[in-house]
Design a protein around this motif. Structure first.
Motif, PDB file in Angstrom:
ATOM      1  N   LEU A   1      16.259  -6.810  -8.694  1.00  0.00           N
ATOM      2  CA  LEU A   1      15.088  -7.045  -9.534  1.00  0.00           C
ATOM      3  C   LEU A   1      13.808  -6.621  -8.805  1.00  0.00           C
ATOM      4  CD1 LEU A   1      13.740  -8.166 -12.073  1.00  0.00           C
ATOM      5  CD2 LEU A   1      13.980 -10.470 -11.122  1.00  0.00           C
ATOM      6  N   ALA A   2      13.705  -7.003  -7.530  1.00  0.00           N
ATOM      7  CA  ALA A   2      12.517  -6.656  -6.743  1.00  0.00           C
ATOM      8  C   ALA A   2      12.365  -5.135  -6.639  1.00  0.00           C
ATOM      9  CB  ALA A   2      12.607  -7.277  -5.352  1.00  0.00           C
ATOM     10  N   HIS A   3      13.461  -4.445  -6.427  1.00  0.00           N
ATOM     11  CA  HIS A   3      13.419  -2.980  -6.336  1.00  0.00           C
ATOM     12  C   HIS A   3      12.882  -2.367  -7.645  1.00  0.00           C
ATOM     13  CE1 HIS A   3      15.106   1.073  -5.144  1.00  0.00           C
ATOM     14  NE2 HIS A   3      14.944   1.217  -6.441  1.00  0.00           N
ATOM     15  N   GLU A   4      13.420  -2.827  -8.760  1.00  0.00           N
ATOM     16  CA  GLU A   4      12.990  -2.271 -10.048  1.00  0.00           C
ATOM     17  C   GLU A   4      11.547  -2.646 -10.363  1.00  0.00           C
ATOM     18  OE1 GLU A   4      14.745  -0.011 -11.369  1.00  0.00           O
ATOM     19  OE2 GLU A   4      16.475  -0.407 -10.077  1.00  0.00           O
ATOM     20  N   LEU A   5      11.144  -3.816  -9.915  1.00  0.00           N
ATOM     21  CA  LEU A   5       9.768  -4.260 -10.109  1.00  0.00           C
ATOM     22  C   LEU A   5       8.786  -3.276  -9.464  1.00  0.00           C
ATOM     23  CD1 LEU A   5       8.918  -6.752 -11.657  1.00  0.00           C
ATOM     24  CD2 LEU A   5       9.043  -8.073  -9.539  1.00  0.00           C
ATOM     25  N   PHE A   6       9.180  -2.721  -8.344  1.00  0.00           N
ATOM     26  CA  PHE A   6       8.297  -1.751  -7.704  1.00  0.00           C
ATOM     27  C   PHE A   6       8.060  -0.544  -8.608  1.00  0.00           C
ATOM     28  CE2 PHE A   6       7.255   2.017  -5.249  1.00  0.00           C
ATOM     29  CZ  PHE A   6       6.096   1.574  -4.622  1.00  0.00           C
TER      30      PHE A   6
ATOM     31  N   THR B   1       2.008   1.190 -12.951  1.00  0.00           N
ATOM     32  CA  THR B   1       0.724   0.522 -13.158  1.00  0.00           C
ATOM     33  C   THR B   1      -0.379   1.133 -12.294  1.00  0.00           C
ATOM     34  OG1 THR B   1       1.997  -1.481 -13.550  1.00  0.00           O
ATOM     35  CG2 THR B   1      -0.365  -1.759 -13.273  1.00  0.00           C
ATOM     36  N   TYR B   2      -0.030   1.478 -11.069  1.00  0.00           N
ATOM     37  CA  TYR B   2      -1.032   1.986 -10.126  1.00  0.00           C
ATOM     38  C   TYR B   2      -0.875   3.489  -9.872  1.00  0.00           C
ATOM     39  CZ  TYR B   2      -2.050  -2.916  -9.176  1.00  0.00           C
ATOM     40  OH  TYR B   2      -2.400  -4.245  -9.298  1.00  0.00           O
ATOM     41  N   LYS B   3      -0.367   4.198 -10.852  1.00  0.00           N
ATOM     42  CA  LYS B   3      -0.014   5.600 -10.607  1.00  0.00           C
ATOM     43  C   LYS B   3      -1.174   6.502 -10.181  1.00  0.00           C
ATOM     44  CE  LYS B   3       0.234   6.535 -15.558  1.00  0.00           C
ATOM     45  NZ  LYS B   3       1.231   6.625 -16.635  1.00  0.00           N
ATOM     46  N   LYS B   4      -2.374   6.124 -10.528  1.00  0.00           N
ATOM     47  CA  LYS B   4      -3.519   6.959 -10.156  1.00  0.00           C
ATOM     48  C   LYS B   4      -3.875   6.852  -8.678  1.00  0.00           C
ATOM     49  CE  LYS B   4      -5.782   7.908 -14.472  1.00  0.00           C
ATOM     50  NZ  LYS B   4      -5.425   6.849 -15.459  1.00  0.00           N
ATOM     51  N   GLU B   5      -3.422   5.792  -8.036  1.00  0.00           N
ATOM     52  CA  GLU B   5      -3.853   5.547  -6.655  1.00  0.00           C
ATOM     53  C   GLU B   5      -2.722   5.284  -5.668  1.00  0.00           C
ATOM     54  OE1 GLU B   5      -5.671   2.004  -8.652  1.00  0.00           O
ATOM     55  OE2 GLU B   5      -5.312   1.100  -6.683  1.00  0.00           O
TER      56      GLU B   5
ATOM     57  N   PHE C   1       0.358   5.598  -3.209  1.00  0.00           N
ATOM     58  CA  PHE C   1       0.791   6.706  -2.345  1.00  0.00           C
ATOM     59  C   PHE C   1       2.006   7.463  -2.886  1.00  0.00           C
ATOM     60  CE2 PHE C   1       3.813   7.911   1.044  1.00  0.00           C
ATOM     61  CZ  PHE C   1       3.138   8.993   1.569  1.00  0.00           C
ATOM     62  N   THR C   2       2.984   6.712  -3.402  1.00  0.00           N
ATOM     63  CA  THR C   2       4.226   7.355  -3.859  1.00  0.00           C
ATOM     64  C   THR C   2       4.005   8.303  -5.039  1.00  0.00           C
ATOM     65  OG1 THR C   2       4.688   5.422  -5.236  1.00  0.00           O
ATOM     66  CG2 THR C   2       5.709   5.472  -3.053  1.00  0.00           C
ATOM     67  N   ARG C   3       2.846   8.168  -5.710  1.00  0.00           N
ATOM     68  CA  ARG C   3       2.531   9.062  -6.827  1.00  0.00           C
ATOM     69  C   ARG C   3       1.438  10.063  -6.486  1.00  0.00           C
ATOM     70  NH1 ARG C   3       4.335   7.043 -11.795  1.00  0.00           N
ATOM     71  NH2 ARG C   3       6.393   6.154 -11.406  1.00  0.00           N
ATOM     72  N   THR C   4       0.556   9.703  -5.566  1.00  0.00           N
ATOM     73  CA  THR C   4      -0.542  10.635  -5.256  1.00  0.00           C
ATOM     74  C   THR C   4      -0.124  11.693  -4.234  1.00  0.00           C
ATOM     75  OG1 THR C   4      -1.412   9.152  -3.556  1.00  0.00           O
ATOM     76  CG2 THR C   4      -2.376   8.954  -5.763  1.00  0.00           C
ATOM     77  N   GLU C   5       0.836  11.345  -3.393  1.00  0.00           N
ATOM     78  CA  GLU C   5       1.322  12.313  -2.406  1.00  0.00           C
ATOM     79  C   GLU C   5       2.119  13.393  -3.141  1.00  0.00           C
ATOM     80  OE1 GLU C   5       0.560  12.331   0.744  1.00  0.00           O
ATOM     81  OE2 GLU C   5       1.895  13.956   1.391  1.00  0.00           O
ATOM     82  N   LYS C   6       1.716  14.636  -2.931  1.00  0.00           N
ATOM     83  CA  LYS C   6       2.380  15.721  -3.658  1.00  0.00           C
ATOM     84  C   LYS C   6       2.681  16.879  -2.737  1.00  0.00           C
ATOM     85  CE  LYS C   6       0.871  14.540  -8.223  1.00  0.00           C
ATOM     86  NZ  LYS C   6      -0.186  14.638  -9.199  1.00  0.00           N
ATOM     87  N   VAL C   7       3.593  17.710  -3.179  1.00  0.00           N
ATOM     88  CA  VAL C   7       3.942  18.889  -2.404  1.00  0.00           C
ATOM     89  C   VAL C   7       3.714  20.120  -3.291  1.00  0.00           C
ATOM     90  CG1 VAL C   7       6.408  18.755  -3.005  1.00  0.00           C
ATOM     91  CG2 VAL C   7       5.710  19.926  -0.909  1.00  0.00           C
ATOM     92  N   GLU C   8       3.197  21.162  -2.636  1.00  0.00           N
ATOM     93  CA  GLU C   8       2.899  22.393  -3.364  1.00  0.00           C
ATOM     94  C   GLU C   8       4.195  23.181  -3.590  1.00  0.00           C
ATOM     95  OE1 GLU C   8      -0.063  24.433  -5.235  1.00  0.00           O
ATOM     96  OE2 GLU C   8      -0.663  22.958  -3.726  1.00  0.00           O
ATOM     97  N   LEU C   9       4.488  23.474  -4.842  1.00  0.00           N
ATOM     98  CA  LEU C   9       5.638  24.316  -5.144  1.00  0.00           C
ATOM     99  C   LEU C   9       5.126  25.707  -5.484  1.00  0.00           C
ATOM    100  CD1 LEU C   9       7.690  21.893  -7.407  1.00  0.00           C
ATOM    101  CD2 LEU C   9       7.851  22.201  -4.938  1.00  0.00           C
ATOM    102  N   TRP C  10       6.009  26.658  -5.507  1.00  0.00           N
ATOM    103  CA  TRP C  10       5.558  28.014  -5.771  1.00  0.00           C
ATOM    104  C   TRP C  10       5.029  28.145  -7.193  1.00  0.00           C
ATOM    105  CZ3 TRP C  10       6.289  31.933  -9.210  1.00  0.00           C
ATOM    106  CH2 TRP C  10       5.728  33.166  -8.844  1.00  0.00           C
TER     107      TRP C  10
ATOM    108  N   GLY D   1      10.100  12.393  -5.351  1.00  0.00           N
ATOM    109  CA  GLY D   1      10.811  11.248  -5.932  1.00  0.00           C
ATOM    110  C   GLY D   1      11.308  10.222  -4.939  1.00  0.00           C
ATOM    111  N   CYS D   2      11.823  10.675  -3.813  1.00  0.00           N
ATOM    112  CA  CYS D   2      12.443   9.711  -2.890  1.00  0.00           C
ATOM    113  C   CYS D   2      11.412   8.779  -2.260  1.00  0.00           C
ATOM    114  CB  CYS D   2      13.275  10.412  -1.836  1.00  0.00           C
ATOM    115  SG  CYS D   2      12.309  11.278  -0.593  1.00  0.00           S
ATOM    116  N   LEU D   3      10.138   9.140  -2.284  1.00  0.00           N
ATOM    117  CA  LEU D   3       9.123   8.240  -1.714  1.00  0.00           C
ATOM    118  C   LEU D   3       9.065   6.938  -2.505  1.00  0.00           C
ATOM    119  CD1 LEU D   3       6.180  10.662  -0.853  1.00  0.00           C
ATOM    120  CD2 LEU D   3       8.042   9.854   0.624  1.00  0.00           C
ATOM    121  N   GLY D   4       9.213   7.047  -3.828  1.00  0.00           N
ATOM    122  CA  GLY D   4       9.240   5.857  -4.679  1.00  0.00           C
ATOM    123  C   GLY D   4      10.444   4.979  -4.359  1.00  0.00           C
ATOM    124  N   GLU D   5      11.564   5.620  -4.024  1.00  0.00           N
ATOM    125  CA  GLU D   5      12.772   4.856  -3.685  1.00  0.00           C
ATOM    126  C   GLU D   5      12.630   4.164  -2.330  1.00  0.00           C
ATOM    127  OE1 GLU D   5      14.939   4.223  -5.955  1.00  0.00           O
ATOM    128  OE2 GLU D   5      13.772   5.558  -7.229  1.00  0.00           O
ATOM    129  N   ILE D   6      12.101   4.896  -1.361  1.00  0.00           N
ATOM    130  CA  ILE D   6      11.891   4.310  -0.025  1.00  0.00           C
ATOM    131  C   ILE D   6      10.931   3.122  -0.130  1.00  0.00           C
ATOM    132  CG2 ILE D   6      10.924   4.726   2.283  1.00  0.00           C
ATOM    133  CD1 ILE D   6      11.840   7.709   1.926  1.00  0.00           C
TER     134      ILE D   6
END
Ligand SMILES: [Zn+2]
Length: 267
Positions: A167-172, A178-182, A184-193, A205-210
């Motif tokens: 439950l705690a994992h899914e709550l994250f 809720t905080y997607k604008k700020e 880290f797991t959503r603001t950190e991005k990688v440049e693709l071609w 994606g895995c940052l959200g899991e970690i």
């Protein structure tokens, strides 16, 4: 999140790792594995450090090869920091670190169905926007059976409540939304071609899991990485798949699986 991971063939049956992303039970024919006590596997996995779990989490991400090992380690630590930070923030804001109470106060609808509607894959829990969390009782019950295998409780301790941890994992994931604008797991991005002058930046994606794992660890106060649950939960469905997943994780960590013949379960 993208799920088009290249899964190693021997993991095909179910063990794709990470809560909620296990695959269907049917797969190509696999070589038999030597059986391993779950208590021993848990004992071994307890030795892994944060970076080893980060390596494992990244190995499930399509973007894995975009990063050097140093960058992966850095992102792992930052994602963990993010999980801890939001666990403290939510616990402070709502006055509880109990996942069930927190979910209620955050306005989540938590449901406890027996199994996912689509039986094509094994799933332990999932978050569905805007505010639904499903905890699959079949998985929880299987976990309770695994818990009484020799040596398991000594490693996982009385602090483990698998339902609360899931439950705690899914709550994250809700917190992330809720905080997607700020966050880290959503603001950190990688440049693709992309052809100039376009930009194609992707979240990782895995940052959200970690972060979700660290969020869950902080709230439930268990003394080990919730990533142990990947092997633990898979074991309830397929002992062979759990052994294969364990062997792969140990390999990624550069550790040798220990010899089951020398194993005497701790009590
Ligand atoms: Zn997750």
């Amino acid at each position: 999140m993208s799920f088009k991971e290249k899964v190693k063939p021997y993991l095909e049956p179910i063990a794709d790792g990470l809560f909620g992303k296990q695959r269907g039970m049917r797969g190509p024919q696999l070589a038999p594995v030597a059986p391993r006590p779950i208590g021993l596997m848990m004992e071994d996995l307890l030795r892994l450090d944060d970076e080893a779990w980060g390596t494992y989490a990244f190995s499930r991400d399509v973007l894995n090869r975009k990063f050097t090992p140093e960058k992966r380690a850095e992102l792992t630590h930052r994602a963990m920091e993010c999980g801890r930070e939001y666990a403290q923030k939510m616990a402070g804001q709502y006055g509880t670190s109990n996942p069930t109470e927190l979910a209620k106060k955050m306005g989540m609808q938590v449901e406890y169905p027996e199994m996912p509607k689509s039986a094509a894959r094994v799933l332990f829990a999932e978050f569905k926007a805007p505010n639904h969390i499903y905890l699959y009782m079949d998985a929880v019950r299987k976990a309770r059976t695994t818990m009484i295998e020799p040596g398991v409780k000594a490693v996982l301790t009385d602090k483990l409540d698998i339902g609360q941890l899931l439950l705690a994992h899914e709550l994250f994931h809700y917190v992330e939304e809720t905080y997607k604008k700020e966050i880290f797991t959503r603001t950190e991005k990688v440049e693709l071609w992309a052809p100039k002058p376009l930009h194609n930046r992707s979240t990782i994606g895995c940052l959200g899991e970690i972060a979700a794992m660290e969020f869950a660890r902080t709230l439930t106060d268990i003394p080990y990485s919730p990533y142990l649950m990947d092997v633990f939960l898979v074991y309830g469905y397929s002992k062979d798949a759990a052994v294969r997943l364990y062997e792969e994780i140990m390999g990624l960590a550069g550790l040798r699986p220990s010899n089951p013949e020398n194993y005497s379960p701790a009590t």
